[in-house]
Design an enzyme around this catalytic site. Sequence first.
Site, short mmCIF file in Angstrom:
data_model
loop_
_atom_site.label_atom_id
_atom_site.label_comp_id
_atom_site.label_asym_id
_atom_site.label_seq_id
_atom_site.Cartn_x
_atom_site.Cartn_y
_atom_site.Cartn_z
N HIS A 1 5.36 -12.84 7.71
CA HIS A 1 5.57 -11.45 7.27
C HIS A 1 6.73 -11.41 6.29
O HIS A 1 7.66 -12.22 6.39
CB HIS A 1 5.87 -10.54 8.47
CG HIS A 1 5.65 -9.10 8.15
ND1 HIS A 1 6.61 -8.30 7.61
CD2 HIS A 1 4.53 -8.35 8.25
CE1 HIS A 1 6.11 -7.09 7.42
NE2 HIS A 1 4.85 -7.09 7.79
N ARG B 1 3.13 -5.08 17.34
CA ARG B 1 1.75 -4.55 17.27
C ARG B 1 0.78 -5.64 17.71
O ARG B 1 -0.23 -5.37 18.35
CB ARG B 1 1.46 -4.07 15.84
CG ARG B 1 2.40 -2.95 15.39
CD ARG B 1 2.28 -2.65 13.91
NE ARG B 1 2.56 -3.81 13.09
CZ ARG B 1 2.35 -3.88 11.78
NH1 ARG B 1 1.85 -2.84 11.14
NH2 ARG B 1 2.64 -4.98 11.11
N SER C 1 0.83 -1.22 0.00
CA SER C 1 0.00 0.00 0.00
C SER C 1 0.86 1.27 0.00
O SER C 1 0.58 2.20 -0.76
CB SER C 1 -0.97 -0.01 1.18
OG SER C 1 -0.29 -0.23 2.39
N HIS D 1 -2.43 -8.69 2.35
CA HIS D 1 -2.00 -7.44 3.02
C HIS D 1 -3.07 -7.08 4.05
O HIS D 1 -3.29 -7.83 4.99
CB HIS D 1 -1.79 -6.39 1.93
CG HIS D 1 -1.05 -5.16 2.34
ND1 HIS D 1 -0.39 -5.04 3.52
CD2 HIS D 1 -0.87 -3.96 1.70
CE1 HIS D 1 0.17 -3.84 3.60
NE2 HIS D 1 -0.12 -3.16 2.50
N ASP E 1 -2.27 -8.52 12.19
CA ASP E 1 -3.67 -8.89 11.90
C ASP E 1 -4.17 -10.05 12.73
O ASP E 1 -5.37 -10.33 12.75
CB ASP E 1 -3.81 -9.24 10.41
CG ASP E 1 -3.56 -8.03 9.54
OD1 ASP E 1 -3.95 -6.93 9.96
OD2 ASP E 1 -2.99 -8.18 8.46
N1 CMX Z 1 0.67 -19.77 6.37
C1 CMX Z 1 1.08 -20.71 5.49
N2 CMX Z 1 2.11 -20.54 4.65
C2 CMX Z 1 2.78 -19.40 4.75
C3 CMX Z 1 2.44 -18.38 5.65
C4 CMX Z 1 1.32 -18.61 6.49
N3 CMX Z 1 0.88 -17.69 7.35
N4 CMX Z 1 3.28 -17.34 5.49
C5 CMX Z 1 4.13 -17.69 4.51
N5 CMX Z 1 3.81 -18.92 4.05
C6 CMX Z 1 4.42 -19.63 2.92
C7 CMX Z 1 4.25 -18.79 1.67
O1 CMX Z 1 2.97 -18.95 1.10
C8 CMX Z 1 5.38 -19.31 0.81
O2 CMX Z 1 4.95 -20.52 0.25
P1 CMX Z 1 5.41 -21.00 -1.23
O3 CMX Z 1 6.89 -21.13 -1.13
O4 CMX Z 1 4.68 -22.26 -1.43
O5 CMX Z 1 4.99 -19.90 -2.16
C9 CMX Z 1 6.47 -19.60 1.82
O6 CMX Z 1 5.81 -19.72 3.10
C10 CMX Z 1 7.52 -18.52 1.94
O7 CMX Z 1 6.86 -17.29 2.16
P2 CMX Z 1 7.60 -16.13 3.00
O8 CMX Z 1 8.80 -15.69 2.23
O9 CMX Z 1 7.79 -16.54 4.40
O10 CMX Z 1 6.48 -15.00 3.02
P3 CMX Z 1 6.21 -13.88 1.92
O11 CMX Z 1 7.14 -12.75 2.19
O12 CMX Z 1 6.18 -14.43 0.55
O13 CMX Z 1 4.72 -13.45 2.28
C11 CMX Z 1 2.92 -12.89 3.71
C12 CMX Z 1 4.41 -12.71 3.44
C13 CMX Z 1 2.52 -11.94 4.82
C14 CMX Z 1 2.16 -12.51 2.44
C15 CMX Z 1 2.67 -14.36 4.11
O14 CMX Z 1 3.35 -14.66 5.30
C16 CMX Z 1 1.21 -14.70 4.25
O15 CMX Z 1 0.55 -15.02 3.26
N6 CMX Z 1 0.64 -14.61 5.52
C17 CMX Z 1 -0.77 -14.83 5.74
C18 CMX Z 1 -1.54 -13.59 5.35
C19 CMX Z 1 -1.27 -12.44 6.31
O16 CMX Z 1 -1.32 -12.60 7.51
N7 CMX Z 1 -1.05 -11.23 5.75
C20 CMX Z 1 -0.91 -10.01 6.55
C21 CMX Z 1 0.49 -9.46 6.59
C22 CMX Z 1 0.51 -8.14 7.30
C23 CMX Z 1 0.27 -7.02 6.31
O17 CMX Z 1 1.19 -6.64 5.59
O18 CMX Z 1 -0.85 -6.54 6.21
#
Ligand code: CMX
Length: 426
Positions: free
Chosen positions: A309, A318, A233, A263, A364
């Site tokens: 994250h 937070r 964002s 996000h 979150d």
């Molecule tokens: N549950 C399951 N799998 C997860 C995970 C979770 N909470 N977080 C990461 N992973 C997985 C990813 O999907 C990725 O899988 P693939 O290799 O199969 O694609 C792998 O772990 C590596 O990911 P990462 O490098 O640790 O995380 P990213 O930087 O790619 O993504 C985020 C970060 C936040 C998008 C991810 O952790 C996620 O999807 N979390 C759940 C959604 C969430 O809580 N989002 C809010 C974040 C806060 C915000 O910015 O608003």
Amino acid sequence: MASLKEKLASQIPALRQDVRGLVKEHGAKVISEVTVTQAFGGMRGVKSLICDTSLVEPEKGLIIRGIPIGELTDRMPEEIFYLLCTGELPYKATLEDLQKEFKDRSTVPAYVWDVLRAMPADAHPMVMLSTGIMAMEGESVFRKKYTEGIKREEYWEYILEDSLQLIAKLPALAAGVYRIRFNKGDLIPSDPSLDWAGDFAHMLGIPDPTGEFANLMRLYLTLHCDHEGGNVSAFTSHVVASALSDPYYAVSAGLNGLAGPLHGLANQECLKFVLALKDKYSGVPDDEALKKFTWDTLNSGQVIPGYGHAVLRVTDPRFTAFHAFGQRVCPDDEVFKIVARLFAVVPDILKEQGKAKDPYPNVDAGSGSLLYHFGMTEFPYYTVLFGISRVLGFCSQMIIERALAIPITRPKSVGTDWVKNFVAKK
Ligand code: CMX
């Protein structure tokens, strides 16, 4: 006592000189390299953006102008906006002056309500917030002044004015979105004696006999204010603003990025996850049931919302702040208890699965349970709360960027074939 504008005006010449000197003297120094993985992987970790308002340290979390967010939890969002913009917390008189500036600009034009009431009954509240902001774009003083012809050095003054206008209107606009979208009855007029977040809580119309819901809003709107410059964002709003699109365009664009499930929408997803658990087990499940549910979710290819994250590698401070609020205000609430138990079991499961680089809760994971406790059960609305707060970050970043005359964003993209040829040559 200097107003926010006077304070910025006193700081900006030195800031400009500082940056000019840095670029002149060290412009050719390399601060980051990009690997093929990073180019295909969301530019993760590439240092190619400047953001002076805040920093996210993998092991510490959000730091605003040098102050860890955990030390700012009793501050009001207005104070945080001043801090984001200037690097200093305001004195009492300065804070009151800023609060007055917001109050003087807080009336939402009547045409906005017509637009929002004309939207489909099932419109997502984020779409309504973003549309409400876009509907007001014609109010932009920056656009008007730019069209008349102003010097580049003056841009920030009108970006600040638009920012004050926009931030001032957010409580009424967002509360109006809530009341219109969820059929809560008439709009509630602002109470000018209240602070920005307190007035927002008042206009939402959620019963608050103890005043703790207003405290939750103050905390919520403080905690989500900024998360450096590269998150979806903030980066989106930065890119749009770099084209000199005015703050109404840039803020709306940033919010549209925040609306994604990876996000800002994760807080809505997170509460859905917790409520699904509560329904399935008719209350607070034991740890074995929580573990099974978590594994089933992962094995079905879904993420655990509220965990992981892109930058953080520890429990998000937070989350810790929300958790402490819940422990104080509603320790026996079933939904809060499930969130607390998940915190005890999910990190180990994510570690065992071995995919997520950060197995800990992010902001979150816990916020939704607190909103739910106070009777705000419409979880599509939760991202709107995130959005109101994040506008403080978008706007402060924009003011500083225009003061520094940061040019239009234009990184170089390359094709997959270019990468193949490049690595073959190496
Ligand atoms: N549950 C399951 N799998 C997860 C995970 C979770 N909470 N977080 C990461 N992973 C997985 C990813 O999907 C990725 O899988 P693939 O290799 O199969 O694609 C792998 O772990 C590596 O990911 P990462 O490098 O640790 O995380 P990213 O930087 O790619 O993504 C985020 C970060 C936040 C998008 C991810 O952790 C996620 O999807 N979390 C759940 C959604 C969430 O809580 N989002 C809010 C974040 C806060 C915000 O910015 O608003």
